[in-house]
Design a protein around this motif. Sequence first.
Motif, mmCIF file in Angstrom:
data_model
loop_
_atom_site.group_PDB
_atom_site.id
_atom_site.type_symbol
_atom_site.label_atom_id
_atom_site.label_comp_id
_atom_site.label_asym_id
_atom_site.label_seq_id
_atom_site.Cartn_x
_atom_site.Cartn_y
_atom_site.Cartn_z
ATOM 1 N N PHE A 17 0.828 -1.201 0.000
ATOM 2 C CA PHE A 17 0.000 0.000 0.000
ATOM 3 C C PHE A 17 0.864 1.253 0.000
ATOM 4 O O PHE A 17 0.591 2.215 -0.710
ATOM 5 N N GLU A 20 2.380 1.753 -3.353
ATOM 6 C CA GLU A 20 1.384 2.249 -4.294
ATOM 7 C C GLU A 20 1.137 3.740 -4.091
ATOM 8 O O GLU A 20 1.022 4.501 -5.048
ATOM 9 N N LEU A 21 1.074 4.122 -2.832
ATOM 10 C CA LEU A 21 0.842 5.522 -2.514
ATOM 11 C C LEU A 21 1.997 6.362 -3.078
ATOM 12 O O LEU A 21 1.781 7.419 -3.677
ATOM 13 N N LEU A 55 1.625 14.454 3.556
ATOM 14 C CA LEU A 55 0.528 13.920 2.770
ATOM 15 C C LEU A 55 0.429 12.395 2.969
ATOM 16 O O LEU A 55 -0.640 11.836 3.189
ATOM 17 N N ASP A 58 -0.856 11.574 6.367
ATOM 18 C CA ASP A 58 -2.305 11.729 6.456
ATOM 19 C C ASP A 58 -3.032 10.567 5.791
ATOM 20 O O ASP A 58 -4.029 10.052 6.302
ATOM 21 N N SER A 59 -2.487 10.151 4.635
ATOM 22 C CA SER A 59 -3.145 9.060 3.925
ATOM 23 C C SER A 59 -3.081 7.767 4.727
ATOM 24 O O SER A 59 -4.032 7.000 4.788
ATOM 25 N N VAL A 62 -5.483 7.492 7.644
ATOM 26 C CA VAL A 62 -6.851 7.089 7.328
ATOM 27 C C VAL A 62 -7.074 5.627 7.707
ATOM 28 O O VAL A 62 -8.097 5.253 8.254
ATOM 29 N N TRP A 63 -6.047 4.815 7.441
ATOM 30 C CA TRP A 63 -6.221 3.382 7.670
ATOM 31 C C TRP A 63 -5.930 2.982 9.100
ATOM 32 O O TRP A 63 -6.479 2.026 9.602
ATOM 33 N N GLU B 48 -3.662 18.638 -2.871
ATOM 34 C CA GLU B 48 -3.244 17.230 -2.796
ATOM 35 C C GLU B 48 -3.385 16.706 -1.370
ATOM 36 O O GLU B 48 -3.764 15.568 -1.137
ATOM 37 N N GLY B 49 -3.072 17.608 -0.418
ATOM 38 C CA GLY B 49 -3.094 17.217 1.003
ATOM 39 C C GLY B 49 -4.463 16.798 1.481
ATOM 40 O O GLY B 49 -4.587 16.123 2.497
ATOM 41 N N TYR B 52 -5.744 13.191 -1.485
ATOM 42 C CA TYR B 52 -5.343 11.790 -1.328
ATOM 43 C C TYR B 52 -5.855 11.150 -0.040
ATOM 44 O O TYR B 52 -6.371 10.034 -0.082
ATOM 45 N N PRO B 53 -5.775 11.837 1.122
ATOM 46 C CA PRO B 53 -6.423 11.224 2.300
ATOM 47 C C PRO B 53 -7.901 10.948 2.047
ATOM 48 O O PRO B 53 -8.416 9.918 2.460
ATOM 49 N N GLN B 56 -8.210 7.837 0.044
ATOM 50 C CA GLN B 56 -7.926 6.664 0.877
ATOM 51 C C GLN B 56 -9.131 6.327 1.758
ATOM 52 O O GLN B 56 -9.515 5.177 1.909
ATOM 53 N N ARG B 57 -9.735 7.394 2.309
ATOM 54 C CA ARG B 57 -10.888 7.167 3.180
ATOM 55 C C ARG B 57 -12.028 6.540 2.376
ATOM 56 O O ARG B 57 -12.759 5.682 2.874
ATOM 57 N N LEU B 60 -11.395 2.987 1.871
ATOM 58 C CA LEU B 60 -11.669 2.261 3.115
ATOM 59 C C LEU B 60 -13.168 2.037 3.287
ATOM 60 O O LEU B 60 -13.608 0.968 3.684
ATOM 61 N N TRP B 68 -4.858 -0.258 -11.210
ATOM 62 C CA TRP B 68 -3.640 0.314 -11.779
ATOM 63 C C TRP B 68 -3.664 0.163 -13.303
ATOM 64 O O TRP B 68 -3.860 -0.925 -13.812
ATOM 65 N N ARG B 78 -3.021 5.017 -10.532
ATOM 66 C CA ARG B 78 -4.183 4.373 -9.936
ATOM 67 C C ARG B 78 -5.444 5.082 -10.422
ATOM 68 O O ARG B 78 -5.616 6.266 -10.178
#
Lengths: 912, 111
Positions: A17, A20-21, A55, A58-59, A62-63, B48-49, B52-53, B56-57, B60, B68, B78
């Motif tokens: 992961f 990939e990020l 960044l 933060d991503s 999330v998980w 971007e900040g 992307y989170p 991701q959320r 989830l 990909w 992606r």
Amino acid sequence: MNQLWRRVNWFLHRKRFEEELDEEMRHHLSMKAQDMKAADMKGGEMKQFGNPALLKEDSRAVWTSVFWEQLIQDIRYGLRSMSANKLFTTMAVLSLALGIGANTAIYSFMDAILIRALPVAHPEELVVLNWRAKGWPEVAHSQHGSSYEEPGGISVSDTMPYPAWELLGRNNVFTSLLAFLGAGRLNVVVNHQAILAHGAYTSGNYFDCLQMRPAAGRLIAEQDDKPGAPPVAVVSYPFWQGKLAGSADAVGRVITVNEVPVTITGVAAPGFYGLNPSEAPDLFLPIHTRPLLDPRSQPEAFHDATNYWVETVGRLRDGVTLRQAEASLAPQFHAFVADSAKTDKERANLPALWLQQGGSGIDSLKREYSKPLYVLMTMVALILAIACANIANLLLARATSRRREIAVRLSLGAGRLRVIRQLLTESVLLSLTGGIAGMGIAAAGIRTLTSLLANGRENFTLHAQIDIRILLFATAVSLFTGIVFGLAPALQSTKVEISPALKESRLGTGRSSHSGLRFGLMHSLVVAQIAVSLLLAIAAGLFVRTLSNLHSVTLGFNRENILLFSLNAKQAGYNDESGIQFYDRMRRRFASIPGVTSATITDMPLVAGWSSRTSATIPGVPEPNGKRPATNVALVGPSYFETMQIPILRGRSIEERDQTGRVASVVVNEVFVQQYFPGRDPVGQRFTLGGNKNAIEAQIVGVSRNSRYASLKREIPAVTYISWTQPPMLWRAGGIFFALRTMGDPMQIANTVRQLVHQADANIPVADLTTQARRIDETIVSERTFADLCACFGVLALLIAAIGLYGTMAYAVARRTGEIGIRLALGAQRPRVLWMVLREATVMLIAGVAIGVSVAWWASRFLASFLFGVKPNDLASIAVSVAVLACATILAGYFPAWRASRIDPMRALRHE
Amino acid sequence: MGTTRPEIPPGSLYMLILKTLARLGSMHGYGIAQYIQQTSEDILQVEEGSLYPALQRMLLKGWVVGEWRQSENNRRARYYKLTPEGRKQLARELKEFDQVIAAISRVIEAV
């Protein structure tokens, strides 16, 4: 739940992961750079990419953050609430520790006996060759080794004729087929010191088939197992370490085994105790050395198709199943036995081949211990069940007292799942703590149980220990109890309707339907606990009574102050005549030791599980259908009856003068007289003992009082005590026992005995040195272990149930404080309040006893085979158990009840 | 640089992303940001900040799935795509948004 799964998946593949990020960021940047160029040309502006590390952080957050941070939070909170409720925590952890500890200890024994595989390569490929037949197959003229009878009269044995092994070895289902047999005890001289060692005879391909690597030197190979090959031996690893100091030059050394020089070629792998874990050989010798070492064995046995004496184990080829191998070999075996049968009677009942898994070795230990272990496992499982009921009860009680807290949390927006998770974390924490404490209890339990079971047995090889699998077992049990028994309370307590719960007062919650249900659940749990502990208490009662019955069996002789030991002159090179002279000389010397009042010789210790039976021809006794009368026999020397203190009722005992003469002087017991000389005077009568070549003439010189022969449990049989020097009877046992009656503790003269024997002949070791009393106790080890363990378990169960009851009652009183306060304020008498609370406990007690007794009535039959002198539904045991349980219950209920009656109404009501 | 742009109202970023994906089928993060910016005529700019989170959320929560593929500049990227769950969520958010907008306009125009 899907989210949870994705989180777990993320956690498992978090490296991917992250990568990939990273790649996604790089892509973004490159796209941006491209656009930037274009924009630059246009003179436009472009924002810089933000902080990539932040960044990513933060991503990732999330998980993770929620999940792990909350877990840590939960654990911290759980630990805090555990230490805040010390009484609750102690009770819960204690009952779980006892439950898990008992289970782990018993499980480790099950693992050692029933599950653990042999320490060889691919043990799962090994199979044991057995045969089965209805009744004893006549074709087996003689058999040496183990055989047992299954229900329905099926005889089973893993012994084979040597030629059958040779034949079956040529097949295409096994890579190889090995043969072996126990060699019993061998007289081994190492470093000029004679010791007794356990031996096993092995075929040349034994170690090859097991695919074992030697710890030193080389193992027995095909060329060693040939007639006339120089005798060699492989020693076990413990023997090498213990007797040969583990030195490398042990290989190649010559030791003397039963007077034959044998070269040590190598050392077996550590942890290998032979294929039959109950034998645990120190020495492995090629089968063809047997005629050299054991004069009693017949060399013809190698060609005799009707003599069953070797045990065989095969290693399956790749892809061949057990049943395929059996199907392939059975016709060969059938042809072999059919060919060896000579009469119609023999042909009528031929043994049939039957293959068994051999990965954990030959299963004689399993047969001996598996049933008792299953009984014990059931008991500890029941204990764990009531311990779990305790946890559930305590958690329920606590969840109820935390209703307001939970309602507050729910109303502040906590998700129900979140609160359940918090409660589950707490219960898992509790159960893991219990599990850790339980491991300590288990370790102590294993030590105690091992010494109980071994009970002085010298080559006891049961190596139960805590290893990684046992740890996994305990962890699994702890987690299981934590989750399963924490889940129900957690689900229930989060199902509150918030506003009534918040408004709830301490006056009592009995009106709420939820808590009524919950209270019913708690009550039924306590009832179940009482029933189960009653069950265990009854079992304990039965076993304790069995033990005391065994202890109070009338022996017919005086078991105290007798020293027993054996000598084997034959293995040190004596012949019949010089052996008798040696033994007689030693008997006289032993008798003259100060403190010894008399000394005698016998071929078997009494009540030690040994027996010898032979047929007899007695004048005047009919032989219907050619069935000749039979008698148990014992060879005895002079002063035997004085030493054992068996009274002579008529005639005289065996004396010095009986040691010579062609006709054997014998003493018979009362049962013998009743059976064969009813109403006649037996003294002076003659009869013939044994048959054919081995027959001896016997003359009765006296009648002795009945005394126990082989076992405490069996009826006393007809016994003939024969003067010991009659050659055909002697030498069967290999050695001979001496019994010395002493004035004080028999073990005090043990060293004197050793010195005397060493002086007389340094090549003869003293073996089996113990007292008659201990010898008898050894025969009831399993009964004693059962009685001890069950008494422990009974007390344990009672303790856990009492804790549970106390907890429930204390909780009930706490819940009703307000109500009781009002009752008292309105003028209720304190004894009435006491009774009101106690009545609740009594109702639960009665319900539990009713269930427990009826289950015990039905289930106790499974214990019947372990009992002696007690019926499974023994009223006394049941009555005592009920009484003890009632006392414990009332006691556990009394304290909360007493506290309830002491409630100060003013204070109780002021809480509102 | 000197001009200030209005912030994207909190909570509506999900809706914007969902809507973008509903329109484009599947797109990578950079493409989503560009689309929102262009379609809003440079008024809404996605950082971007937070992009992307947020993505991701959404992964989830199961609203979108990633895949990909080769992007237009010949690099692996992606591509995000709506799931049925995501479509439902978009409908929900649009409905709520409409209600809120309607309510706000009523309040503003009530004077």
